[in-house]
Design an enzyme around this catalytic site. Structure first.
Site, PDB file in Angstrom:
ATOM      1  N   LYS A  61       0.827  -1.199   0.000  1.00  0.00           N
ATOM      2  CA  LYS A  61       0.000   0.000   0.000  1.00  0.00           C
ATOM      3  C   LYS A  61       0.865   1.254   0.000  1.00  0.00           C
ATOM      4  CE  LYS A  61      -3.739  -0.717   2.398  1.00  0.00           C
ATOM      5  NZ  LYS A  61      -4.404  -0.968   3.700  1.00  0.00           N
ATOM      6  N   SER A 108      16.564 -40.302 -13.657  1.00  0.00           N
ATOM      7  CA  SER A 108      15.306 -39.627 -13.389  1.00  0.00           C
ATOM      8  C   SER A 108      15.198 -39.550 -11.882  1.00  0.00           C
ATOM      9  CB  SER A 108      14.139 -40.423 -13.981  1.00  0.00           C
ATOM     10  OG  SER A 108      12.939 -39.813 -13.590  1.00  0.00           O
ATOM     11  N   CYS A 132      10.591 -37.376 -11.976  1.00  0.00           N
ATOM     12  CA  CYS A 132       9.288 -38.014 -12.169  1.00  0.00           C
ATOM     13  C   CYS A 132       8.501 -38.107 -10.868  1.00  0.00           C
ATOM     14  CB  CYS A 132       9.455 -39.386 -12.786  1.00  0.00           C
ATOM     15  SG  CYS A 132      10.395 -40.500 -11.738  1.00  0.00           S
ATOM     16  N   GLY A 178      -8.449  -8.135   4.564  1.00  0.00           N
ATOM     17  CA  GLY A 178      -9.249  -8.423   5.741  1.00  0.00           C
ATOM     18  C   GLY A 178      -8.455  -8.753   6.991  1.00  0.00           C
ATOM     19  N   ARG A 236       4.749 -46.823 -14.594  1.00  0.00           N
ATOM     20  CA  ARG A 236       4.929 -47.761 -13.483  1.00  0.00           C
ATOM     21  C   ARG A 236       4.409 -49.106 -13.944  1.00  0.00           C
ATOM     22  NH1 ARG A 236       3.013 -42.914 -11.132  1.00  0.00           N
ATOM     23  NH2 ARG A 236       4.238 -42.206  -9.329  1.00  0.00           N
ATOM     24  N   ARG A 290      -3.406  -1.471  -6.475  1.00  0.00           N
ATOM     25  CA  ARG A 290      -2.545  -2.664  -6.478  1.00  0.00           C
ATOM     26  C   ARG A 290      -2.933  -3.504  -7.678  1.00  0.00           C
ATOM     27  NH1 ARG A 290      -5.558  -4.729  -1.107  1.00  0.00           N
ATOM     28  NH2 ARG A 290      -7.631  -4.695  -1.990  1.00  0.00           N
ATOM     29  N   ARG A 299       9.735 -47.901 -15.976  1.00  0.00           N
ATOM     30  CA  ARG A 299      10.391 -48.364 -14.757  1.00  0.00           C
ATOM     31  C   ARG A 299      10.087 -49.835 -14.509  1.00  0.00           C
ATOM     32  NH1 ARG A 299       8.655 -45.885  -9.104  1.00  0.00           N
ATOM     33  NH2 ARG A 299       6.834 -47.166  -9.524  1.00  0.00           N
ATOM     34  N   GLU A 308      16.873 -42.118  -6.258  1.00  0.00           N
ATOM     35  CA  GLU A 308      15.844 -41.955  -5.221  1.00  0.00           C
ATOM     36  C   GLU A 308      16.302 -42.389  -3.838  1.00  0.00           C
ATOM     37  OE1 GLU A 308      12.398 -44.359  -6.116  1.00  0.00           O
ATOM     38  OE2 GLU A 308      13.610 -45.802  -7.202  1.00  0.00           O
ATOM     39  N   GLY A 361      13.583 -39.643  -8.597  1.00  0.00           N
ATOM     40  CA  GLY A 361      12.350 -40.094  -7.955  1.00  0.00           C
ATOM     41  C   GLY A 361      12.230 -39.344  -6.658  1.00  0.00           C
ATOM     42  N   THR A 362      11.729 -38.113  -6.752  1.00  0.00           N
ATOM     43  CA  THR A 362      11.794 -37.235  -5.573  1.00  0.00           C
ATOM     44  C   THR A 362      10.841 -37.652  -4.461  1.00  0.00           C
ATOM     45  OG1 THR A 362      10.334 -35.717  -6.729  1.00  0.00           O
ATOM     46  CG2 THR A 362      12.683 -35.228  -6.784  1.00  0.00           C
ATOM     47  N   ASN A 363       9.856 -38.503  -4.772  1.00  0.00           N
ATOM     48  CA  ASN A 363       9.008 -38.980  -3.665  1.00  0.00           C
ATOM     49  C   ASN A 363       9.836 -39.804  -2.698  1.00  0.00           C
ATOM     50  OD1 ASN A 363       6.962 -37.847  -5.073  1.00  0.00           O
ATOM     51  ND2 ASN A 363       5.986 -39.766  -5.692  1.00  0.00           N
ATOM     52  N   ASP A 364      10.525 -40.825  -3.238  1.00  0.00           N
ATOM     53  CA  ASP A 364      11.337 -41.662  -2.371  1.00  0.00           C
ATOM     54  C   ASP A 364      12.591 -40.934  -1.914  1.00  0.00           C
ATOM     55  OD1 ASP A 364       9.758 -43.818  -2.016  1.00  0.00           O
ATOM     56  OD2 ASP A 364      10.595 -45.009  -3.657  1.00  0.00           O
ATOM     57  N   ARG A 420      -3.363   2.974   8.499  1.00  0.00           N
ATOM     58  CA  ARG A 420      -3.639   1.813   7.646  1.00  0.00           C
ATOM     59  C   ARG A 420      -2.462   0.862   7.640  1.00  0.00           C
ATOM     60  NH1 ARG A 420      -4.718   4.604   1.988  1.00  0.00           N
ATOM     61  NH2 ARG A 420      -5.895   2.686   1.630  1.00  0.00           N
ATOM     62  N   HIS A 429     -16.156  -9.590   0.720  1.00  0.00           N
ATOM     63  CA  HIS A 429     -15.117 -10.544   1.105  1.00  0.00           C
ATOM     64  C   HIS A 429     -15.205 -11.821   0.268  1.00  0.00           C
ATOM     65  CE1 HIS A 429     -13.432 -13.755   3.768  1.00  0.00           C
ATOM     66  NE2 HIS A 429     -12.459 -12.874   3.855  1.00  0.00           N
ATOM     67  N   MET A 451      -5.922  -6.891   8.614  1.00  0.00           N
ATOM     68  CA  MET A 451      -5.637  -5.837   9.570  1.00  0.00           C
ATOM     69  C   MET A 451      -6.491  -4.619   9.255  1.00  0.00           C
ATOM     70  SD  MET A 451      -1.597  -6.447   9.931  1.00  0.00           S
ATOM     71  CE  MET A 451      -1.434  -7.183   8.331  1.00  0.00           C
ATOM     72  N   TYR A 479      14.055 -32.210 -18.195  1.00  0.00           N
ATOM     73  CA  TYR A 479      12.594 -32.246 -18.262  1.00  0.00           C
ATOM     74  C   TYR A 479      11.988 -32.510 -16.888  1.00  0.00           C
ATOM     75  CZ  TYR A 479      12.797 -37.361 -17.980  1.00  0.00           C
ATOM     76  OH  TYR A 479      13.023 -38.642 -17.563  1.00  0.00           O
TER      77      TYR A 479
HETATM   78  P1  ADP Z   1      -7.759  -2.407   3.414  1.00  0.00           P
HETATM   79  O1  ADP Z   1      -6.336  -2.780   3.378  1.00  0.00           O
HETATM   80  O2  ADP Z   1      -8.580  -3.295   4.259  1.00  0.00           O
HETATM   81  O3  ADP Z   1      -8.308  -2.139   2.062  1.00  0.00           O
HETATM   82  P2  ADP Z   1      -7.434   0.401   3.693  1.00  0.00           P
HETATM   83  O4  ADP Z   1      -6.271   0.871   4.474  1.00  0.00           O
HETATM   84  O5  ADP Z   1      -7.276   0.447   2.238  1.00  0.00           O
HETATM   85  O6  ADP Z   1      -7.813  -1.030   4.205  1.00  0.00           O
HETATM   86  O7  ADP Z   1      -8.667   1.248   4.140  1.00  0.00           O
HETATM   87  C1  ADP Z   1      -9.982   0.891   3.870  1.00  0.00           C
HETATM   88  C2  ADP Z   1     -10.744   2.052   3.328  1.00  0.00           C
HETATM   89  O8  ADP Z   1     -10.680   3.130   4.204  1.00  0.00           O
HETATM   90  C3  ADP Z   1     -10.184   2.568   2.024  1.00  0.00           C
HETATM   91  O9  ADP Z   1     -10.703   1.901   0.944  1.00  0.00           O
HETATM   92  C4  ADP Z   1     -10.649   3.989   2.031  1.00  0.00           C
HETATM   93  O10 ADP Z   1     -11.899   4.092   1.424  1.00  0.00           O
HETATM   94  C5  ADP Z   1     -10.743   4.325   3.473  1.00  0.00           C
HETATM   95  N1  ADP Z   1      -9.624   5.190   3.782  1.00  0.00           N
HETATM   96  C6  ADP Z   1      -8.378   4.846   4.152  1.00  0.00           C
HETATM   97  N2  ADP Z   1      -7.607   5.935   4.302  1.00  0.00           N
HETATM   98  C7  ADP Z   1      -8.394   6.992   4.032  1.00  0.00           C
HETATM   99  C8  ADP Z   1      -8.190   8.389   3.994  1.00  0.00           C
HETATM  100  N3  ADP Z   1      -7.005   8.910   4.257  1.00  0.00           N
HETATM  101  N4  ADP Z   1      -9.224   9.154   3.659  1.00  0.00           N
HETATM  102  C9  ADP Z   1     -10.428   8.622   3.370  1.00  0.00           C
HETATM  103  N5  ADP Z   1     -10.687   7.338   3.375  1.00  0.00           N
HETATM  104  C10 ADP Z   1      -9.677   6.511   3.703  1.00  0.00           C
HETATM  105 MG    MG Z   2      -7.767  -0.923   0.851  1.00  0.00          MG
HETATM  106 MG    MG Z   3      10.411 -44.946  -5.758  1.00  0.00          MG
END
Ligand code: ADP
Ligand code: MG
Ligand code: MG
Length: 932
Positions: free
Chosen positions: A55, A819, A886, A134, A617, A377, A673, A800, A821-824, A125, A495, A136, A906
């Site tokens: 980010k 060849s 293999c 989701g 085999r 991203r 084999r 192997e 035989g990475t399992n064994d 953030r 999500h 942090m 290969y």
């Molecule tokens: P996540 O990694 O869960 O996407 P973010 O850090 O991107 O969390 O934040 C989630 C949301 O919070 C962002 O999509 C944005 O809409 C809002 N947000 C984060 N920073 C700001 C900011 N400086 N001003 C306004 N909205 C923000």
């Molecule tokens: Mg975000």
């Molecule tokens: Mg074998």
């Protein structure tokens, strides 16, 4: 006066900050740089993800290309490392650098942190190197207290807005930092419960959050703070700096929470990476109806179509869009509602793709008609979208063909081969509900409404469909276990949709007609009720939900390649796939073979692009039909003559099998084999079976029983098996060699080239191989004479056991190929039985003794060293020795990359894995060549 002084001080702070940022270390204090600015002046850039997190690095990059980003700073991942290395404390230099950072934001915004006239609010953030959705939580509107909220209200002339910000802040901060969260005995988040209660108290029914008045919001803040006091046992902090330091600590702290750990384990993200923290000036999407927040993709990440894709909410702050409190609108609607902002977003969409040259997933906020960028991203995508993106962007000249190859994740490619619903069957079935097609593909399963029960059912071997109102990170385990995911609520940025893109799960989300009753464990659609355990099917390509099990059909790619289906061949998916595979061939150094025991498997693999067999085999052929009887007779024979008689019965079967395989190979080589498993695997173990066999053979049952117990071994894996069998009973090898060569002669006469490569298993001593080679050459000579043909064959060995690897120079004097035989080799190298590892390996992974299952991904530093040694020694004594692998690892992208590095010729894998291996081999070649 006081204020002026303060402003001066902050300015000089800013100056100090900027002078500090010119070098990585401040000459004055000698302390390390921990804080990186972005905004008018930007220290970082997009390539600094390890230090600034994804980010932070991309916020910096967006600033550099002139996109509108609210100013801020990033606290580097070094601080996270320090934090955990030093009992959760900070480097002493951090605070001053943060103060300089805040001063810089103040200077750029003209607002001040904690100011009573024009207060600066910030967001805090998290951001790891790879995004961890989701995991942090972000805190918005930090810096508010009873005084600054009034200042904000006055300054903006919008008390409702100010108090809305404040209640959001107390709620988020209380949850994320002070840990006021749902207890196991609660059904709802405690803050949500407070909101519900207030709405009930004041309106006697549910009202939208946007309808709450200033007075309601004030009351909410009061009740929220009381809740915090009660649950957390402390007062809500008022000082903006206390708030800020608390929030920063919470972000670092969350790196080690359970969810983050589970996620990292699944995606093999090292704990050492750590997270960065971003502190950024707030922009407000909740000031009125010319404001809003949204998330968007520059193209459709589910199916790959080039269209502006995303959603937004008017008069909302960021997290509302994802939280599913209100249903967002498709981003296209903005065109009507805020045409100027829409045009700006379109411009940004183009700029992003031109600059990043990949599909971007971005977050934006519109404040009073002005667009701000908050994140971008590379968008997570399904395999189908990845394929289309790569082909389209190549055509658009955004990327070259090598980049296009790299853009397709190898471990996701098999999604494209997964079955789809049979069109005829779908036409017959009536959809009971429709939703958003968030994850393409077909999935049928027994429905479960919570993650735990879904996991348990999947462990029982059931196919599971997870049905939820909406999913949250707690559901992750259940989502992993399920064939598909169905949600009643949530849009493209929910999500569920996110996980579907990331894990390639079949997913339909936001199917509003689906009513989920968690209490009763039922799903009701259109008056009809389905219980847990009932079957449902979802079509994640069309966004449809069906009752019962809908029949599936092969994917267009399989249909086109294997069944030669002409309609399938005309689809874009098929054509794109073929183009990709062609590029893979162009890029690869290693070739891809297959492990196949039958003509049909061989044909399929060749259709997928395999250029030979890496492992047949032969023992698999001994189990079918009557063959097992002849095999048993052979094993139980007590004289050479009796054994030869039994072997003579087996020979025609083997010859026929080999001939079929040679034909299917159309001239490609086949590594065959010789008999490998311990003999007891073929024996009758129950009394009835033994008696039956005795009757067939015309011997007393007791004799059979006695022979079976004679052959019993304490540790069969290390017992009488592999080449030890052929050395003990050379007639077995002789029969197998003869079968191979007779088949070769037969097929050769049909005009098909045949290239058998006879492989002697489990060799640890050169002499073992030599003894077997003599037998093979003898058989070849005989057959050449009898059939008047010239045979073109090789003899080599499987490496192997560690001794074989370590003495590879000696063995290579006789072996024409190795060849691996990475399992064994993994079993013997680690001294760890694969079949028994279930009792301790999971814990080993948890404790990070091993980061990946060594039977799935090669243990490159241990077992891999044995491979590397054998490669080096083998080539030293026979420079043109052919080298392949293999084991199961031959179909694993991470292992394939290792094999590219050590220079194998290969890899070989199961037929349906061939496309994955081809892609992985191509990517490995491109990466290794590129010095990565
Ligand atoms: P996540 O990694 O869960 O996407 P973010 O850090 O991107 O969390 O934040 C989630 C949301 O919070 C962002 O999509 C944005 O809409 C809002 N947000 C984060 N920073 C700001 C900011 N400086 N001003 C306004 N909205 C923000
Ligand atoms: Mg975000
Ligand atoms: Mg074998």
């Amino acid at each position: 006066m006081a204020k002026k002084l303060a402003r001066k001080a902050s300015k000089s702070n800013a100056r100090r900050a900027s002078s500090k940022t010119s070098g990585s270390r401040s000459p004055k204090s000698g302390s390390q740089k921990y804080v990186y600015l972005f905004g008018r002046k930007t220290d970082g850039n997009g390539s600094m993800k390890p230090l600034l997190g994804g980010k932070g690095a991309n916020l910096a990059e967006m600033c550099r290309i002139g996109l509108p980003v609210p100013p801020g700073f990033t606290i580097s991942t070094d601080v996270c490392t320090f934090y955990y290395a030093n009992k959760r404390s900070y480097p002493p230099a951090l605070r001053a650098q943060m103060e300089a950072g805040v001063a810089s934001i103040e200077q750029q915004t003209g607002k001040r942190f904690g100011d009573l006239k024009n207060p600066l609010l910030v967001s805090v953030r998290s951001g790891a190197r790879d995004s961890m959705p989701g995991m942090m939580d972000t805190i918005l509107n930090l810096g508010l207290n009873n005084q600054t909220v009034e200042a904000l209200a006055t300054k903006t002339n919008n008390p409702r807005f100010a108090w809305d910000c404040y209640r959001r802040f107390v709620q988020m901060y209380g949850d994320v930092v002070l840990g006021v969260q749902k207890r196991p005995d609660e059904d709802h988040e405690p803050f949500e419960t407070v909101i519900e209660r207030l709405k009930h108290d004041r309106y006697h029914h549910d009202v939208e959050d946007t309808k709450l008045t200033v007075d309601d919001l004030k009351e909410l803040v009061k009740r929220f703070k009381a809740l915090v006091k009660e649950r957390a046992g402390k007062q809500f902090p008022d000082s903006p700096w206390d708030q800020l330091m608390g929030a920063v600590g919470a972000v670092f702290g969350s790196w080690m929470n359970d969810r983050a750990i589970v996620y990292r384990r699944k995606y093999n993200i090292p704990t050492e990476w750590g997270t960065a923290v971003n502190v950024q000036a707030m922009v407000y999407g909740n000031t009125g109806d010319q404001s809003g927040s949204g998330v968007a993709f520059t193209r459709n990440p589910a199916n790959g179509v080039k269209e502006f894709y995303g959603e937004f909410l008017i008069n909302a702050q960021g997290e509302d869009v994802v939280a599913g409190v209100r249903t967002p609108e498709p981003v296209a609607e903005l065109k009507k509602e805020m045409p100027k902002a829409y045009a700006e977003l379109e411009r940004i969409r183009q700029t992003l793709e031109k600059h990043f040259k990949d599909v971007q997933d971005f977050e934006f906020t519109i404040e009073d008609g002005v667009v701000y960028m908050l994140q971008t991203r590379n968008g997570k995508r399904t395999a189908m979208a990845a394929l289309k993106f790569s082909m389209d962007m190549y055509k658009e000249k955004l990327i070259d063909w090598k980049t296009a190859v790299m853009r397709n994740p190898a471990d996701q490619l098999d999604q494209l081969l997964a079955p789809v619903f049979d069109t005829a069957e779908v036409a017959k079935a009536k959809a009971i509900a429709t939703g958003l097609p968030a994850g393409p593909g077909a999935a049928s399963g027994q429905i479960y409404l919570n993650a735990d029960r879904a996991v348990v059912a999947a462990d029982r071997g059931e196919k599971v469909l997870l049905v939820r109102v909406e999913t949250s990170p707690e559901d992750l385990r259940g989502m992993i276990a399920a064939e598909g995911i169905l949600t009643a609520r949530g849009g493209v940025s929910s999500h569920a949709a996110l996980v579907a893109r990331q894990m390639g799960k079949v997913c339909v989300c936001g199917a509003a007609a689906v009513e989920v009753d968690y209490q009763a464990r039922t799903v009701t659609v259109d008056g009809k009720t389905y219980k847990e355990g009932d079957w449902m099917s979802i079509d994640g390509t069309a966004g449809k939900v069906f009752a019962g099990q809908v029949k599936t059909a092969p994917s267009e790619i399989v249909a086109g390649l294997i069944d030669g289906n002409e309609t399938a061949k005309k689809t874009e998916k098929f054509k794109h796939f073929q183009q990709l595979m062609k590029w893979c061939s162009d890029a690869s150094r290693m070739s891809v073979r297959t492990n196949a025991d039958t003509p049909e498997q061989t044909e399929n693999a060749v259709a997928f692009g395999a250029v030979g067999i890496g492992l047949t085999r032969t023992e698999h052929m001994f189990f079918e039909g009557d063959r097992i009887d002849a095999m048993r007779e052979m094993i139980l024979a007590e004289t050479v003559e009796a054994r030869k008689a039994a072997l003579a019965k087996l020979l025609p079967y083997q010859r026929e099998d080999f001939a079929g395989i040679f034909r299917a190979l159309k001239g490609y080589p086949a590594t065959i084999r010789f008999l490998d498993p311990p003999l007891h695997e073929f024996l009758p173990h129950t009394k009835e079976q033994q008696e039956e066999l005795a009757k067939k053979m015309g011997v007393p049952a007791a004799r059979i029983q006695q022979r079976v117990s004679q052959l019993h071994e304490f540790n069969p894996m290390l017992g009488f098996r592999g080449c030890r069998l052929g050395i003990g009973y050379p007639e077995i090898s002789a029969m197998q060699a003869r079968a191979v060569f007779e088949a070769a002669a037969e097929v050769q006469k049909e005009g098909i080239k045949v290239r058998p490569e006879i492989m002697i298993p489990l060799v640890g001593f050169k002499k073992e191989l030599d003894l077997q080679i003599d037998v093979v050459h003898q058989a070849a000579k005989e057959v050449e004479k009898e059939q008047r043909v010239k045979l073109n064959y090789m003899v080599g060995t499987m490496i192997e056991v560690p001794r074989g690897a370590l003495t590879a120079d000696e063995i290579a004097q006789s072996a024409e190929f190795f060849s691996f035989g990475t399992n064994d080799l993994t079993q013997t190298g680690l001294g760890m039985s694969r079949d028994d590892s279930g009792s301790f390996l999971p814990q080993y992974q948890e404790l990070e003794i091993v980061t990946k299952n060594p039977f799935a991904t090669i243990d490159s530093s241990g077992v891999g060293q044995l491979v590397a040694i054998a490669v080096e020694k083998g080539r030293a004594s026979r420079p043109n020795i052919k080298l392949g692998i293999c084991g199961e690892h031959g179909g694993d992208p991470a292992s394939i990359r290792f094999f590219e590095k050590v220079g194998l010729d290969y890899v070989s894998c199961s037929p349906y894995r061939v496309p994955v291996a081809r892609l992985a081999a191509a990517q490995a070649a491109l990466q290794v060549k590129g010095g990565d």
